[in-house]
Design a protein around this motif. Structure first.
Motif, mmCIF file in Angstrom:
data_model
loop_
_atom_site.group_PDB
_atom_site.id
_atom_site.type_symbol
_atom_site.label_atom_id
_atom_site.label_comp_id
_atom_site.label_asym_id
_atom_site.label_seq_id
_atom_site.Cartn_x
_atom_site.Cartn_y
_atom_site.Cartn_z
ATOM 1 N N PHE A 143 42.610 41.119 16.025
ATOM 2 C CA PHE A 143 42.498 39.708 15.679
ATOM 3 C C PHE A 143 41.400 39.425 14.673
ATOM 4 O O PHE A 143 40.923 38.327 14.540
ATOM 5 N N GLY A 144 40.964 40.453 13.916
ATOM 6 C CA GLY A 144 40.108 40.216 12.762
ATOM 7 C C GLY A 144 38.745 39.628 13.081
ATOM 8 O O GLY A 144 38.237 39.702 14.182
ATOM 9 N N THR A 145 38.124 39.048 12.047
ATOM 10 C CA THR A 145 36.831 38.396 12.188
ATOM 11 C C THR A 145 36.880 37.055 11.463
ATOM 12 O O THR A 145 37.832 36.734 10.770
ATOM 13 N N ARG A 146 35.812 36.281 11.620
ATOM 14 C CA ARG A 146 35.682 34.995 10.938
ATOM 15 C C ARG A 146 34.578 35.082 9.901
ATOM 16 O O ARG A 146 33.479 35.559 10.205
ATOM 17 N N ALA A 147 34.873 34.639 8.690
ATOM 18 C CA ALA A 147 33.850 34.625 7.642
ATOM 19 C C ALA A 147 32.835 33.519 7.901
ATOM 20 O O ALA A 147 31.683 33.618 7.490
ATOM 21 N N ARG A 148 33.255 32.455 8.576
ATOM 22 C CA ARG A 148 32.376 31.320 8.851
ATOM 23 C C ARG A 148 32.525 30.888 10.303
ATOM 24 O O ARG A 148 33.598 30.994 10.893
ATOM 25 N N LEU A 149 31.447 30.379 10.864
ATOM 26 C CA LEU A 149 31.482 29.760 12.190
ATOM 27 C C LEU A 149 31.048 28.303 12.102
ATOM 28 O O LEU A 149 30.672 27.704 13.109
ATOM 29 N N ASP A 150 31.101 27.726 10.900
ATOM 30 C CA ASP A 150 30.650 26.351 10.725
ATOM 31 C C ASP A 150 31.595 25.550 9.838
ATOM 32 O O ASP A 150 31.179 24.644 9.130
#
Length: 454
Positions: free
Chosen positions: A334-341
């Motif tokens: 399920f990959g990663t997130r470039a941003r958490l905002d």
């Protein structure tokens, strides 16, 4: 991927141009390195296969060195040097200039590939501020998470040495009650050493009281820690965030009043997770249940929601709702997130109409190219509602199996949580790069201006 109102979302022209130029440079430099070796070996065709193999080994090992840390990086770098020297020595013992050329071209190729294959969305650095050491830090710990990481890394004593109050979660304890108790006792920073489900619960307590939180990666996968930019292998080092650190605000998401830090799933995956056998044997349980869930006699999933383009209906076998947008390559990772905002929910739906669709899904999963499946859709939105005619719907929330009454209302909670990060950590995670084989294909796509949808 489309934006909150269904409009396309993608990289700016400047970012797209930079990615395309980097992809072209990576391919040209890589092919140039091979050409130098081949040209020198035309006079000695018997050694050509060995020298070309040495260049291939150098490229693969170089890629491994770029995407890993620690001892593995140093071992891979040593293999790169040895392979390059060996390849050129096969060519000509006195070809020092050629050796330098090949090494330079390989390094340029790898560096350009790193730029080209990074997430192409415009991502400003996360805003952080320096903060002083916690005065009364409290660390909640689940000793059963991650195969016993709390005990293995002696986190209880490590916390005490740093002046942090350790709070051990015993069987039958209510984690939320323990976190609330720590706040009542005067804690000014809450930490959680455990899996992502526990991280979400403590995060909810911290945000309700306006307190900062420390994430200690003591679970199994630790996806939240990864996307915060933490080293998931340095469990003890995460405690440094209780000392002088940096603080940033990140988003949370919720379904009803249940907060989550990563994602919630409905449909196939959520139903499999409900099985008692899933925790002990994930692959075997999944393979045994899929024929009943997706076969010709399957009842299907009654999941009703409004797609971004309202003139087109969707019947989904799987729905994933995430806290901010994931780069989805495989369902298993399920990959990663470039941003958490970003202040949005990421929505992924997958429809499997026939047995062929299931076979296509398995093939896309193996390739790490889930976005190529015809039943795959992805978009972002601040709110999302799923209804159903079923009395209860199976939902997997940060890996925890729940059954909730519809309609299920998902919301983003922008900048809801204050998170403390050790000073020597980056402000955000860098998305993982594909393996060498898939990387080569993607480089050609991006050089042609046709990158795969993120």
């Amino acid at each position: 991927m489309v934006g909150p109102r269904g409009s396309p979302a993608g990289p700016s022209r400047a970012v797209a141009a930079r990615v395309r130029c980097a992809a072209v440079a990576a391919l040209v430099a890589g092919l140039g390195a091979v050409a130098v070796v081949v040209t020198g070996l035309l006079r000695e065709p018997l050694t050509l296969p060995l020298a070309v193999a040495a260049v291939v080994v150098a490229v693969v090992a170089g890629w491994d060195a770029l995407v890993h840390r620690g001892a593995r990086r140093y071992v891979a770098a040593t293999v790169v040097v040895a392979a390059l020297i060996g390849g050129v020595l096969l060519l000509d013992l006195h070809a020092l200039a050629r050796l330098a050329t090949v090494i330079a071209l390989v390094l340029v190729s790898l560096a350009a590939a790193r730029v080209a294959l990074s997430d192409t969305r415009d991502t400003a650095a996360a805003t952080t501020r320096p903060v002083g050491a916690a005065i009364r830090g409290a660390l909640l710990m689940n000793p059963r998470s991650g195969g016993g990481r709390v005990v293995r890394f002696d986190l209880e004593n490590q916390a005490r040495r740093r002046g942090i109050t350790p709070i051990l979660l015993e069987p039958g304890d209510d984690l939320r009650a323990l976190a609330e108790g720590a706040v009542a006792d005067g804690a000014d920073v809450l930490g959680m050493a455990g899996g992502d489900g526990s991280q979400a619960l403590v995060a909810d307590v911290a945000r309700r009281h306006g307190l900062p939180m420390v994430c200690v990666p003591a679970g199994t996968r630790n996806h939240f820690a990864l996307d915060l930019g933490l080293d998931r292998d340095d469990v003890v080092g995460a405690l440094d965030a209780f000392g002088e650190a940096v603080e940033r605000r990140v988003d949370l998401a919720c379904v009803g009043d249940r907060v989550f830090v990563n994602n919630a799933s409905l449909g196939v995956y959520a139903t499999v997770v409900q099985s008692d056998a899933y925790r002990a044997a994930k692959i075997r349980t999944t393979s045994q249940m899929l024929p009943d869930l997706l076969g010709p006699d399957a009842r299907g999933f009654d999941l009703r929601f409004e797609p971004p383009d309202r003139d087109r209906s969707i019947r989904a076998d799987l729905v994933l709702v995430s806290n901010d947008v994931y780069r989805v390559e495989r369902l298993s990772g399920f990959g990663t997130r470039a941003r958490l905002d970003e202040g949005v929910l990421g929505v992924v739906t997958l429809t499997l109409d026939t047995t062929t669709g299931v076979s296509g899904l398995l093939a896309a999963e193996l390739r790490g190219d889930l976005g190529s499946h015809p039943g795959f859709r992805q978009w972002s939105t601040p709110e999302f509602t799923v209804d159903s005619g079923d009395e209860l719907v199976d939902v997997g929330v940060d890996g925890e199996a729940l059954r909730l009454a519809p309609p299920l209302r998902f919301r983003s909670l922008p900048a809801a949580l204050r998170v403390r990060i050790p000073k020597d950590r980056p402000a955000a995670a860098r998305p993982p790069l594909p393996r060498p084989g898939a990387a080569s294909v993607e480089l050609f796509r991006r050089a042609a201006g046709r990158p795969r949808a993120a």
